[in-house]
Design an enzyme around this catalytic site. Structure first.
Site, PDB file in Angstrom:
ATOM      1  N   LYS A  65       0.806  -1.221   0.000  1.00  0.00           N
ATOM      2  CA  LYS A  65       0.000   0.000   0.000  1.00  0.00           C
ATOM      3  C   LYS A  65       0.845   1.279   0.000  1.00  0.00           C
ATOM      4  CE  LYS A  65      -1.159   1.222   4.831  1.00  0.00           C
ATOM      5  NZ  LYS A  65      -0.695   0.173   5.749  1.00  0.00           N
ATOM      6  N   HIS A 193       1.127  -3.995  14.908  1.00  0.00           N
ATOM      7  CA  HIS A 193       1.630  -2.833  14.184  1.00  0.00           C
ATOM      8  C   HIS A 193       1.661  -1.667  15.154  1.00  0.00           C
ATOM      9  CE1 HIS A 193       2.546   0.031  11.140  1.00  0.00           C
ATOM     10  NE2 HIS A 193       2.387  -0.827  10.152  1.00  0.00           N
ATOM     11  N   GLU A 271       6.533  -6.041   8.123  1.00  0.00           N
ATOM     12  CA  GLU A 271       5.794  -5.500   6.974  1.00  0.00           C
ATOM     13  C   GLU A 271       6.180  -4.047   6.719  1.00  0.00           C
ATOM     14  OE1 GLU A 271       1.926  -5.915   8.633  1.00  0.00           O
ATOM     15  OE2 GLU A 271       1.854  -8.081   8.430  1.00  0.00           O
TER      16      GLU A 271
HETATM   17  C1  LIG Z   1       0.268   0.279   6.592  1.00  0.00           C
HETATM   18  C2  LIG Z   1       0.628  -1.050   7.092  1.00  0.00           C
HETATM   19  C3  LIG Z   1       1.951  -1.498   6.990  1.00  0.00           C
HETATM   20  C4  LIG Z   1       3.088  -0.628   6.516  1.00  0.00           C
HETATM   21  O1  LIG Z   1       3.393   0.349   7.466  1.00  0.00           O
HETATM   22  P1  LIG Z   1       4.689   1.300   7.332  1.00  0.00           P
HETATM   23  O2  LIG Z   1       4.522   2.244   8.447  1.00  0.00           O
HETATM   24  O3  LIG Z   1       4.627   1.942   5.995  1.00  0.00           O
HETATM   25  O4  LIG Z   1       5.890   0.440   7.485  1.00  0.00           O
HETATM   26  C5  LIG Z   1       2.221  -2.781   7.398  1.00  0.00           C
HETATM   27  N1  LIG Z   1       1.265  -3.593   7.885  1.00  0.00           N
HETATM   28  C6  LIG Z   1      -0.022  -3.207   7.986  1.00  0.00           C
HETATM   29  C7  LIG Z   1      -1.033  -4.157   8.514  1.00  0.00           C
HETATM   30  C8  LIG Z   1      -0.385  -1.920   7.608  1.00  0.00           C
HETATM   31  O5  LIG Z   1      -1.651  -1.518   7.742  1.00  0.00           O
END
Ligand SMILES: *Cc1c(COP(=O)(O)O)cnc(C)c1O
Length: 388
Positions: A65, A193, A271
């Protein structure tokens, strides 16, 4: 002594870096119309290797994303990265560009039945969830799916909150994993996260402790877990002279804690989105008009809030505006091209005097920028992405 000091100072290095970037911009201006966004492959590679080096036990799954441009995905496929996708569309895209199903995580905790069926058909087996309803849905449409329970953790110190909408209460995690098993799914572990652009390493360390407790609880309960997904959130510098962001130091602390808290056979994944792609992007725009208002020069660019600066809204981001012109700097305002006054990018940038046609560029804008741009509000299209 002073000469020696001078050579040690960072500005000298960034100055040569700068002229490298500016030469690149000048060369690209001969071939392309603005606005365009340059994505430097070498920076994608550099960030990927940096991540691997600092967190050698953690397999990175690029969060699509952040920027879903095919050239970026292809680069990460070639580097051997995994992918974090949130929809069937993203899944289709990474699969069509060569990603292996076994290297994809469907990391959205709320998935439509259609998307689950698609994942099953394409054998993308690993996914996250955070509630019971989702488990029943997964059991119905994808029996045998491998699941990670996403737990809610503190997002303090991050710029973008990701725990308000998602994440199970850690107290519920073991219950949900047992439930998953009872329903014919395969409980694999935990994900979390800490929020995006998280400069607070404590959030990671706390989340690791909470996860370790759940791993322990599950082991004692006869349901040993295999995977810990530490999510994204790893921060980057948006401004040249920004302080307080030190990925290497953060990563080192995270590495130490994962080794201290978990068994050797636990597999770690992450991620990262922004960290891998943000520093690779350079947005190049031009001044299409100027005026004098409110005691300062207003410069109107051919890209704005509705375009590649959309991250100022959705990503709560601020950018450093740079010009190719040198000379005395003045307090100036910078605006986008649309008819909306809201489309103002800065009321107070210190920049040299600019003329129509002059370039304004922004570094570190590869993530959460073009992906959230509108297709052409008011008829102004977003920047073309050029891989270099
Ligand atoms: C947006 C998101 C990410 C990426 O986050 P960054 O801050 O760009 O590293 C990873 N995992 C999930 C579930 C997300 O929603």
């Amino acid at each position: 002594m002073s000469a020696q000091l001078a050579t040690l100072q960072k500005p000298l290095k960034s100055k040569s870096e700068l002229s490298g970037i500016e030469n690149l911009i000048r060369a690209m201006l001969k071939k392309h119309r603005t606005p365009f966004m340059l994505i430097k492959r070498c920076v994608l590679e550099k960030q990927y290797r940096r991540f691997r080096k600092c967190l050698p036990d953690v397999t990175p799954y690029y969060a699509v994303k952040a920027n879903a441009h095919p050239g970026i995905i292809k680069t990460f496929v070639e580097l051997g990265a995994g992918f974090d996708v949130a929809s069937a569309t993203e899944m289709k895209q990474v699969l069509s560009l060569g990603a292996m199903p076994s290297k994809i995580i469907f990391a959205h905790t709320i998935k439509s039945p259609e998307d689950i069926i698609f994942a099953r058909r394409r054998r993308v087996r690993l996914m996250t969830f955070d509630n019971e309803t989702e488990l029943y849905k997964l059991a119905k449409y994808y029996p045998g799916a491998h699941v990670l329970v996403r737990i809610k953790v503190a997002n303090d110190g991050s710029v973008v909150e990701l725990s308000l909408k998602f994440g199970a209460d850690p107290d519920q995690a073991f219950f949900l994993l047992r439930k998953a098993k009872a329903l014919g799914l395969v409980p694999m572990g935990i994900s979390f996260h800490v929020g995006s652009q998280s400069t607070n390493v404590e959030s990671y360390l706390q989340a690791l402790e909470i996860s370790a407790d759940i791993f322990e609880e599950a082991k004692e309960g006869g349901l040993p877990l295999k995977i810990l997904d530490i999510g994204g959130g790893f921060p980057i510098q948006h401004f040249d002279n920004e302080i307080g962001i030190n990925f290497e130091r953060m990563a080192c602390q995270i590495k130490k804690e994962t080794r201290r808290l978990f068994d050797k056979n636990v597999k770690f994944m992450a991620e990262p989105g922004r960290f891998l792609v943000g520093p690779a992007g350079i947005l190049v725009t031009q001044v299409i008009g100027r005026t004098f208002r409110n005691n300062k020069n207003y410069y109107y660019l051919n890209d704005g809030i509705y375009g590649d600066f959309s991250g100022m809204i959705f990503d709560h981001c601020r950018y450093e505006f740079k010009t190719l012109r040198r000379g005395q700097k003045f307090l100036s305002a910078i605006a986008g091209p649309t008819c909306d006054s809201f489309d103002t990018l800065s009321e107070s940038s210190e920049i040299a005097e600019l003329y129509v046609g002059d370039v304004v560029y922004v570094k570190n804008i590869g993530a959460y920028s073009s992906v959230s741009a509108t297709m052409g509000f008011n008829g102004f299209p977003p920047a073309k992405i050029i891989m270099v």
